[in-house]
Scaffold this motif. Structure first.
Motif, mmCIF file in Angstrom:
data_model
loop_
_atom_site.group_PDB
_atom_site.id
_atom_site.type_symbol
_atom_site.label_atom_id
_atom_site.label_comp_id
_atom_site.label_asym_id
_atom_site.label_seq_id
_atom_site.Cartn_x
_atom_site.Cartn_y
_atom_site.Cartn_z
ATOM 1 N N ASP A 28 7.263 6.147 -1.875
ATOM 2 C CA ASP A 28 8.345 5.195 -1.660
ATOM 3 C C ASP A 28 8.092 4.393 -0.394
ATOM 4 O O ASP A 28 7.382 4.830 0.508
ATOM 5 N N GLY A 29 8.707 3.252 -0.331
ATOM 6 C CA GLY A 29 8.601 2.405 0.847
ATOM 7 C C GLY A 29 9.655 1.311 0.765
ATOM 8 O O GLY A 29 10.499 1.312 -0.137
ATOM 9 N N THR A 30 9.617 0.400 1.709
ATOM 10 C CA THR A 30 10.534 -0.738 1.701
ATOM 11 C C THR A 30 9.754 -2.014 1.988
ATOM 12 O O THR A 30 8.708 -1.980 2.628
ATOM 13 N N HIS A 44 6.573 -7.433 4.996
ATOM 14 C CA HIS A 44 6.329 -6.236 5.802
ATOM 15 C C HIS A 44 6.650 -5.045 4.908
ATOM 16 O O HIS A 44 7.786 -4.888 4.471
ATOM 17 N N ILE A 45 5.670 -4.209 4.664
ATOM 18 C CA ILE A 45 5.853 -3.048 3.798
ATOM 19 C C ILE A 45 5.776 -1.799 4.652
ATOM 20 O O ILE A 45 4.738 -1.524 5.270
ATOM 21 N N ALA A 46 6.884 -1.057 4.716
ATOM 22 C CA ALA A 46 6.918 0.223 5.429
ATOM 23 C C ALA A 46 6.588 1.304 4.411
ATOM 24 O O ALA A 46 7.248 1.415 3.374
ATOM 25 N N PRO A 51 10.217 7.356 10.516
ATOM 26 C CA PRO A 51 9.811 6.516 11.641
ATOM 27 C C PRO A 51 8.362 6.803 12.013
ATOM 28 O O PRO A 51 7.892 7.930 11.899
ATOM 29 N N GLY A 52 7.647 5.783 12.441
ATOM 30 C CA GLY A 52 6.263 5.960 12.845
ATOM 31 C C GLY A 52 5.287 5.952 11.686
ATOM 32 O O GLY A 52 4.110 6.237 11.861
ATOM 33 N N GLY A 53 5.777 5.629 10.486
ATOM 34 C CA GLY A 53 4.906 5.584 9.317
ATOM 35 C C GLY A 53 4.011 4.354 9.345
ATOM 36 O O GLY A 53 4.095 3.510 10.237
ATOM 37 N N ALA A 54 3.158 4.238 8.374
ATOM 38 C CA ALA A 54 2.228 3.112 8.279
ATOM 39 C C ALA A 54 2.970 1.852 7.817
ATOM 40 O O ALA A 54 3.976 1.925 7.114
ATOM 41 N N TYR A 55 2.452 0.713 8.250
ATOM 42 C CA TYR A 55 2.980 -0.579 7.834
ATOM 43 C C TYR A 55 1.845 -1.437 7.314
ATOM 44 O O TYR A 55 0.735 -1.401 7.846
ATOM 45 N N VAL A 56 2.137 -2.198 6.294
ATOM 46 C CA VAL A 56 1.210 -3.197 5.773
ATOM 47 C C VAL A 56 1.959 -4.514 5.798
ATOM 48 O O VAL A 56 3.145 -4.578 5.469
ATOM 49 N N GLU A 57 1.284 -5.551 6.217
ATOM 50 C CA GLU A 57 1.884 -6.878 6.213
ATOM 51 C C GLU A 57 0.937 -7.812 5.476
ATOM 52 O O GLU A 57 -0.270 -7.754 5.680
ATOM 53 N N PHE A 58 1.494 -8.605 4.569
ATOM 54 C CA PHE A 58 0.676 -9.674 4.029
ATOM 55 C C PHE A 58 1.432 -10.976 4.146
ATOM 56 O O PHE A 58 2.654 -11.014 4.063
ATOM 57 N N ILE A 59 0.685 -12.033 4.444
ATOM 58 C CA ILE A 59 1.268 -13.341 4.739
ATOM 59 C C ILE A 59 0.707 -14.355 3.751
ATOM 60 O O ILE A 59 -0.501 -14.413 3.522
ATOM 61 N N LEU A 60 1.609 -15.147 3.176
ATOM 62 C CA LEU A 60 1.243 -16.189 2.230
ATOM 63 C C LEU A 60 1.658 -17.546 2.771
ATOM 64 O O LEU A 60 2.736 -17.666 3.364
ATOM 65 N N THR A 61 0.821 -18.556 2.571
ATOM 66 C CA THR A 61 1.260 -19.920 2.880
ATOM 67 C C THR A 61 2.361 -20.274 1.890
ATOM 68 O O THR A 61 2.540 -19.593 0.871
ATOM 69 N N GLY A 62 3.091 -21.331 2.167
ATOM 70 C CA GLY A 62 4.150 -21.755 1.252
ATOM 71 C C GLY A 62 3.637 -21.994 -0.157
ATOM 72 O O GLY A 62 4.258 -21.595 -1.143
ATOM 73 N N GLU A 63 2.463 -22.635 -0.273
ATOM 74 C CA GLU A 63 1.858 -22.904 -1.586
ATOM 75 C C GLU A 63 1.560 -21.604 -2.329
ATOM 76 O O GLU A 63 1.872 -21.447 -3.508
ATOM 77 N N HIS A 64 0.958 -20.652 -1.622
ATOM 78 C CA HIS A 64 0.598 -19.394 -2.258
ATOM 79 C C HIS A 64 1.828 -18.542 -2.551
ATOM 80 O O HIS A 64 1.835 -17.782 -3.517
ATOM 81 N N ALA A 65 2.866 -18.657 -1.731
ATOM 82 C CA ALA A 65 4.119 -17.953 -2.023
ATOM 83 C C ALA A 65 4.700 -18.470 -3.340
ATOM 84 O O ALA A 65 5.223 -17.700 -4.143
ATOM 85 N N GLY A 66 4.585 -19.778 -3.562
ATOM 86 C CA GLY A 66 5.046 -20.351 -4.831
ATOM 87 C C GLY A 66 4.267 -19.806 -6.006
ATOM 88 O O GLY A 66 4.833 -19.517 -7.069
ATOM 89 N N GLY A 88 -2.574 -7.401 7.227
ATOM 90 C CA GLY A 88 -2.667 -6.583 8.426
ATOM 91 C C GLY A 88 -2.187 -5.183 8.104
ATOM 92 O O GLY A 88 -1.283 -5.003 7.297
ATOM 93 N N ILE A 89 -2.801 -4.176 8.715
ATOM 94 C CA ILE A 89 -2.428 -2.777 8.483
ATOM 95 C C ILE A 89 -2.248 -2.088 9.820
ATOM 96 O O ILE A 89 -3.090 -2.195 10.705
ATOM 97 N N ARG A 90 -1.101 -1.409 9.968
ATOM 98 C CA ARG A 90 -0.879 -0.579 11.152
ATOM 99 C C ARG A 90 -0.765 0.852 10.647
ATOM 100 O O ARG A 90 0.205 1.202 9.967
ATOM 101 N N PRO A 91 -1.769 1.701 10.935
ATOM 102 C CA PRO A 91 -1.721 3.082 10.482
ATOM 103 C C PRO A 91 -0.517 3.811 11.064
ATOM 104 O O PRO A 91 0.074 3.392 12.067
ATOM 105 N N ALA A 92 -0.155 4.906 10.433
ATOM 106 C CA ALA A 92 0.931 5.746 10.936
ATOM 107 C C ALA A 92 0.595 6.227 12.341
ATOM 108 O O ALA A 92 -0.579 6.345 12.705
#
Length: 98
Positions: A28-30, A44-46, A51-66, A88-92
């Motif tokens: 599970d995550g959010t 941002h994916i927790a 608390p202190g778990g791993a996080y993943v972030e992915f970023i899309l330009t407006g075009e790619h978000a569409g 981007g990945i931030r380990p736990a």
């Protein structure tokens, strides 16, 4: 005898990789989203619910978000869609590089 027209298949997009296999051991995550002033959308994916778990972030330009939005709504007519992003990945806590 009338010749039948040749069957024409829609060519695959050259940038479409094969669909990835499902990942075993899913947890599970959010997901939290935000948009900056330039229209870039950040996800941002927790991972997990502690608390202190791993996080993943992915970023899309407006075009790619569409493009991702169209894929999520099934509006592309394709079973798989390639959407470029930055990741981007931030380990736990306690599992970072030393």
């Amino acid at each position: 005898m009338t010749a039948l027209p040749e069957a024409t298949a829609e060519p695959e997009a050259p940038d479409a990789p094969p669909a990835p296999a499902m990942i075993p051991g899913v947890v599970d995550g959010t997901v939290t989203t935000s948009t900056d002033a330039e229209g870039n959308v950040s996800f941002h994916i927790a991972v997990g619910d502690t608390p202190g778990g791993a996080y993943v972030e992915f970023i899309l330009t407006g075009e790619h978000a569409g493009r991702l939005g169209s894929a999520l709504l099934g509006a592309t007519g394709r079973p798989d869609v390639l959407v470029p992003c930055s990741v981007g990945i931030r380990p736990a806590s306690g599992h970072g590089a030393r």
